[in-house]
Design a protein around this motif. Structure first.
Motif, PDB file in Angstrom:
ATOM      1  N   ASN A 155       0.873  -1.077   0.242  1.00 34.64           N
ATOM      2  CA  ASN A 155      -0.147   0.488   0.010  1.00 34.64           C
ATOM      3  C   ASN A 155       0.833   0.720   0.259  1.00 34.64           C
ATOM      4  OD1 ASN A 155      -2.179  -1.679   0.115  1.00 34.64           O
ATOM      5  ND2 ASN A 155      -3.070  -0.680   1.568  1.00 34.64           N
ATOM      6  N   LYS A 156       2.088   1.443  -1.247  1.00 43.05           N
ATOM      7  CA  LYS A 156       2.501   2.657  -0.622  1.00 43.05           C
ATOM      8  C   LYS A 156       2.349   2.621  -2.334  1.00 43.05           C
ATOM      9  CE  LYS A 156       6.928   2.706   0.554  1.00 43.05           C
ATOM     10  NZ  LYS A 156       8.069   3.503   1.513  1.00 43.05           N
ATOM     11  N   ASP A 162       0.162  -3.078  -6.628  1.00 46.49           N
ATOM     12  CA  ASP A 162      -1.461  -3.798  -6.735  1.00 46.49           C
ATOM     13  C   ASP A 162      -2.587  -2.620  -6.295  1.00 46.49           C
ATOM     14  OD1 ASP A 162      -0.740  -6.257  -6.734  1.00 46.49           O
ATOM     15  OD2 ASP A 162      -1.148  -6.508  -4.067  1.00 46.49           O
ATOM     16  N   ILE A 163      -1.686  -1.727  -6.684  1.00 44.41           N
ATOM     17  CA  ILE A 163      -2.273  -0.066  -6.341  1.00 44.41           C
ATOM     18  C   ILE A 163      -2.046   0.904  -6.947  1.00 44.41           C
ATOM     19  CG2 ILE A 163      -3.087  -0.765  -3.491  1.00 44.41           C
ATOM     20  CD1 ILE A 163      -0.907   1.812  -2.948  1.00 44.41           C
ATOM     21  N   ALA A 164      -1.581   0.156  -8.411  1.00 46.85           N
ATOM     22  CA  ALA A 164      -1.204   1.379  -9.368  1.00 46.85           C
ATOM     23  C   ALA A 164      -2.175   1.186 -10.111  1.00 46.85           C
ATOM     24  CB  ALA A 164      -0.220   0.332 -10.051  1.00 46.85           C
ATOM     25  N   PRO A 165      -3.007   2.659 -10.638  1.00 45.90           N
ATOM     26  CA  PRO A 165      -3.864   3.034 -11.229  1.00 45.90           C
ATOM     27  C   PRO A 165      -4.414   2.475 -12.797  1.00 45.90           C
ATOM     28  CG  PRO A 165      -2.551   4.850 -12.073  1.00 45.90           C
ATOM     29  CD  PRO A 165      -2.011   3.898 -10.901  1.00 45.90           C
ATOM     30  N   ALA A 269      -7.974  -9.395  -2.738  1.00 50.19           N
ATOM     31  CA  ALA A 269      -8.421  -8.334  -2.539  1.00 50.19           C
ATOM     32  C   ALA A 269      -8.516  -7.960  -0.874  1.00 50.19           C
ATOM     33  CB  ALA A 269     -10.000  -7.624  -2.920  1.00 50.19           C
ATOM     34  N   PRO A 270      -9.382  -8.566   0.088  1.00 51.73           N
ATOM     35  CA  PRO A 270      -9.894  -8.250   0.963  1.00 51.73           C
ATOM     36  C   PRO A 270      -8.219  -7.692   2.251  1.00 51.73           C
ATOM     37  CG  PRO A 270     -11.078 -10.563   0.236  1.00 51.73           C
ATOM     38  CD  PRO A 270      -9.814  -9.843  -0.629  1.00 51.73           C
ATOM     39  N   ASN A 271      -7.001  -8.101   1.673  1.00 51.95           N
ATOM     40  CA  ASN A 271      -6.355  -7.923   2.540  1.00 51.95           C
ATOM     41  C   ASN A 271      -5.523  -7.001   2.564  1.00 51.95           C
ATOM     42  OD1 ASN A 271      -6.290 -11.222   2.712  1.00 51.95           O
ATOM     43  ND2 ASN A 271      -4.779 -11.295   0.791  1.00 51.95           N
ATOM     44  N   HIS A 272      -5.910  -5.761   1.472  1.00 54.20           N
ATOM     45  CA  HIS A 272      -5.374  -4.725   1.899  1.00 54.20           C
ATOM     46  C   HIS A 272      -5.769  -2.809   0.815  1.00 54.20           C
ATOM     47  CE1 HIS A 272      -0.981  -6.606   2.700  1.00 54.20           C
ATOM     48  NE2 HIS A 272      -1.412  -7.564   1.392  1.00 54.20           N
ATOM     49  N   LYS A 273      -6.987  -3.784   0.215  1.00 53.30           N
ATOM     50  CA  LYS A 273      -7.707  -2.812  -0.437  1.00 53.30           C
ATOM     51  C   LYS A 273      -8.729  -1.826   1.130  1.00 53.30           C
ATOM     52  CE  LYS A 273      -6.573  -3.833  -4.397  1.00 53.30           C
ATOM     53  NZ  LYS A 273      -5.284  -4.947  -4.184  1.00 53.30           N
ATOM     54  N   GLY A 274      -8.622  -0.612   1.066  1.00 50.89           N
ATOM     55  CA  GLY A 274      -9.489  -0.100   2.223  1.00 50.89           C
ATOM     56  C   GLY A 274      -8.546   0.202   3.311  1.00 50.89           C
ATOM     57  N   GLN A 275      -7.151  -0.530   3.294  1.00 55.27           N
ATOM     58  CA  GLN A 275      -6.339   0.019   4.049  1.00 55.27           C
ATOM     59  C   GLN A 275      -5.074   0.999   4.416  1.00 55.27           C
ATOM     60  OE1 GLN A 275      -7.933  -2.115   6.968  1.00 55.27           O
ATOM     61  NE2 GLN A 275      -6.195  -2.146   7.413  1.00 55.27           N
ATOM     62  N   PRO A 276      -4.975   1.834   4.986  1.00 54.21           N
ATOM     63  CA  PRO A 276      -4.108   2.734   4.435  1.00 54.21           C
ATOM     64  C   PRO A 276      -3.154   2.880   3.414  1.00 54.21           C
ATOM     65  CG  PRO A 276      -4.113   2.665   7.171  1.00 54.21           C
ATOM     66  CD  PRO A 276      -4.550   1.250   6.428  1.00 54.21           C
ATOM     67  N   ILE A 277      -2.968   4.141   3.101  1.00 62.65           N
ATOM     68  CA  ILE A 277      -2.147   4.385   1.578  1.00 62.65           C
ATOM     69  C   ILE A 277      -1.499   5.135   2.339  1.00 62.65           C
ATOM     70  CG2 ILE A 277      -1.718   4.427  -0.328  1.00 62.65           C
ATOM     71  CD1 ILE A 277      -4.201   3.134  -0.944  1.00 62.65           C
ATOM     72  N   VAL A 278       0.084   4.983   2.197  1.00 59.81           N
ATOM     73  CA  VAL A 278       1.422   5.922   2.290  1.00 59.81           C
ATOM     74  C   VAL A 278       1.829   6.545   0.970  1.00 59.81           C
ATOM     75  CG1 VAL A 278       1.185   5.249   4.732  1.00 59.81           C
ATOM     76  CG2 VAL A 278       2.589   4.058   2.802  1.00 59.81           C
ATOM     77  N   PRO A 279       2.385   7.828   1.535  1.00 63.17           N
ATOM     78  CA  PRO A 279       3.072   8.981   0.049  1.00 63.17           C
ATOM     79  C   PRO A 279       4.227   7.720  -0.370  1.00 63.17           C
ATOM     80  CG  PRO A 279       2.799   9.734   1.829  1.00 63.17           C
ATOM     81  CD  PRO A 279       2.141   8.831   2.427  1.00 63.17           C
ATOM     82  N   LYS A 280       4.751   7.834  -1.414  1.00 61.26           N
ATOM     83  CA  LYS A 280       6.232   6.778  -2.124  1.00 61.26           C
ATOM     84  C   LYS A 280       7.252   6.944  -0.852  1.00 61.26           C
ATOM     85  CE  LYS A 280       8.973   6.222  -5.970  1.00 61.26           C
ATOM     86  NZ  LYS A 280       9.352   6.125  -7.179  1.00 61.26           N
ATOM     87  N   ASP A 281       7.705   8.333  -0.398  1.00 59.85           N
ATOM     88  CA  ASP A 281       8.377   9.098   0.432  1.00 59.85           C
ATOM     89  C   ASP A 281       8.181   8.868   2.401  1.00 59.85           C
ATOM     90  OD1 ASP A 281       6.748  10.940   1.165  1.00 59.85           O
ATOM     91  OD2 ASP A 281       8.109  12.367   1.110  1.00 59.85           O
ATOM     92  N   VAL A 282       8.041   8.412   2.038  1.00 58.79           N
ATOM     93  CA  VAL A 282       7.612   7.586   4.246  1.00 58.79           C
ATOM     94  C   VAL A 282       8.240   6.503   3.652  1.00 58.79           C
ATOM     95  CG1 VAL A 282       5.824   7.258   5.329  1.00 58.79           C
ATOM     96  CG2 VAL A 282       5.498   9.116   4.424  1.00 58.79           C
TER      97      VAL A 282
END
Length: 383
Positions: A155-156, A162-165, A269-282
């Motif tokens: 989720n970065k 997995d979260i790429a547009p 999908a249930p494992n990460h979708k809807g969990q926090p997404i953080v910026p690339k540099d964090v």
């Protein structure tokens, strides 16, 4: 001269600069007893408990049983295919194969994480054969996408594939860049999530073939993977057409791919979708990075069978090489440890996770949600 006859003299190993080494030691001493050292050692303490419990040890007996049951299931499925013949009852056979291929994918997933074999080479070959010949997925492509990128950066934004547009957007900023029909669709994308899962299996096949044709660097055995995946993606539909006739055979193939996509997507999908997404540099310490971005699905061992152990997603991300059959044993330990460290531990039901996903996708698709504005980001600690 034969290159092998050349005797090379090893270069002297440079000694570390005394001042630099002294500075490193001084920094370590300065951090002793501080909160920063405490957070960086959190996972080490948890890992020590897990090793002491022996939960990282491979389970050869369980894996032998697993392979045997899969083999029997394939014999039964192919018997159905040829005995039923040209009948619309073959749709039931297609459902069986869709589920069977997903269960096989779970085994390939575990082997790719080195949960099954001690030898890395044996694990690679087994994963290559299972992934390409049985499932129709490139092992080399999956290894980079899933192991190297997703597990290292769940989720970065800008890193986790997995979260790429794509058809769907998972970050509000990506949604705001869309116009016209794409913008209209993004605002309603949550409702399209499950229908799109029927195409997820086809997408995995296409992406695998594209990676092999491009010669993606992570695919070490390009020709081997190409031949095996060609046999699977061309041979299996032809076998279905031969056994059930052209019309029923084609419908059979469509249903099988759709069931495979829904089962696979509905498990991952249930494992990460809807969990926090953080910026690339964090940068976040390993324990919190894997725990806060993951979600467990309740339901115990039956759910574990349905999802291939991926319902214990937090534990899997913390200990990817742990046999999936052991994840339910380590869960109480991890949950209690997170409670002691005041780290949010997310677990919900399967259907509630789906509701969260739909709601999250619709909110992000409107471009109004800031995925970085999340209460749990207060728990993040830089490394």
């Amino acid at each position: 001269m034969n290159p092998t006859d050349v005797i090379s003299t090893p270069l002297p190993t440079p000694q570390p600069d005394v001042a630099t080494r002294a500075q490193v030691l001084e920094n370590r001493r300065a951090k002793r007893g501080t909160a920063q050292q405490e957070f960086t050692s959190d996972f080490s303490a948890l890992m020590a408990q897990v090793k002491e419990a022996g939960l990282l040890a491979r389970r050869p007996g369980w894996n032998t049983l697993r392979f045997s049951l899969l083999g029997l299931a394939y014999l039964g499925a192919f018997a159905m295919l040829f005995l039923i013949g040209e009948s619309w009852w073959q749709i039931a056979t297609a459902v069986v194969f869709g589920i069977l291929f997903t269960q096989t994918a779970y085994v390939a997933h575990d082997a790719a994480h080195r949960q099954i074999f001690t030898s890395g080479k044996v694990g690679e070959w087994v994963s290559t054969i299972i992934g390409n010949l049985f499932i129709g997925l490139s092992y080399g492509w999956w290894l980079k996408k899933h192991n190297a990128l997703h597990h290292a950066n769940p989720n970065k934004a800008g890193v986790d594939p997995d979260i790429a547009p794509g058809t769907l957007v998972f970050v509000a900023e990506d949604a705001r860049e869309r116009t016209g029909v794409a913008k209209w669709f993004a605002a309603r994308q949550g409702w399209a999530f499950f229908p799109l899962l029927t195409l997820a299996g086809l997408q995995l096949h296409v992406q695998s073939v594209q990676a092999i044709l491009r010669g993606q660097s992570s695919i070490k055995r390009r020709w081997t993977e190409g031949v095996l995946i060609g046999i699977r993606l061309l041979g299996f539909p032809l076998l279905a057409i031969w056994a059930a006739g052209p019309v029923i055979g084609l419908v059979f193939f469509v249903v099988q791919v759709a069931v495979f996509g829904v089962h696979m997507g509905g498990s991952f999908a249930p494992n990460h979708k809807g969990q926090p997404i953080v910026p690339k540099d964090v940068k976040i310490d390993f324990l919190r990075r894997q725990t806060l971005m993951s979600r467990n699905i309740s339901g115990g061992r039956p759910m574990g069978f349905l999802m291939g152990g991926l319902n214990y997603q937090i534990e899997h991300h913390l200990f990817p090489s742990m046999p999936s059959v052991n994840l339910h044993k380590v869960q109480p330990l991890v949950r209690e440890y997170c409670r002691q460290k005041d780290i949010p531990y997310t677990e919900t039901t399967l259907f509630e996770s789906y509701r969260i996903i739909v709601r999250y996708l619709n909110r992000v698709g409107l471009g109004r949600a800031d995925p970085f504005d999340c209460p749990v980001t207060a728990q993040f600690r830089s490394r």
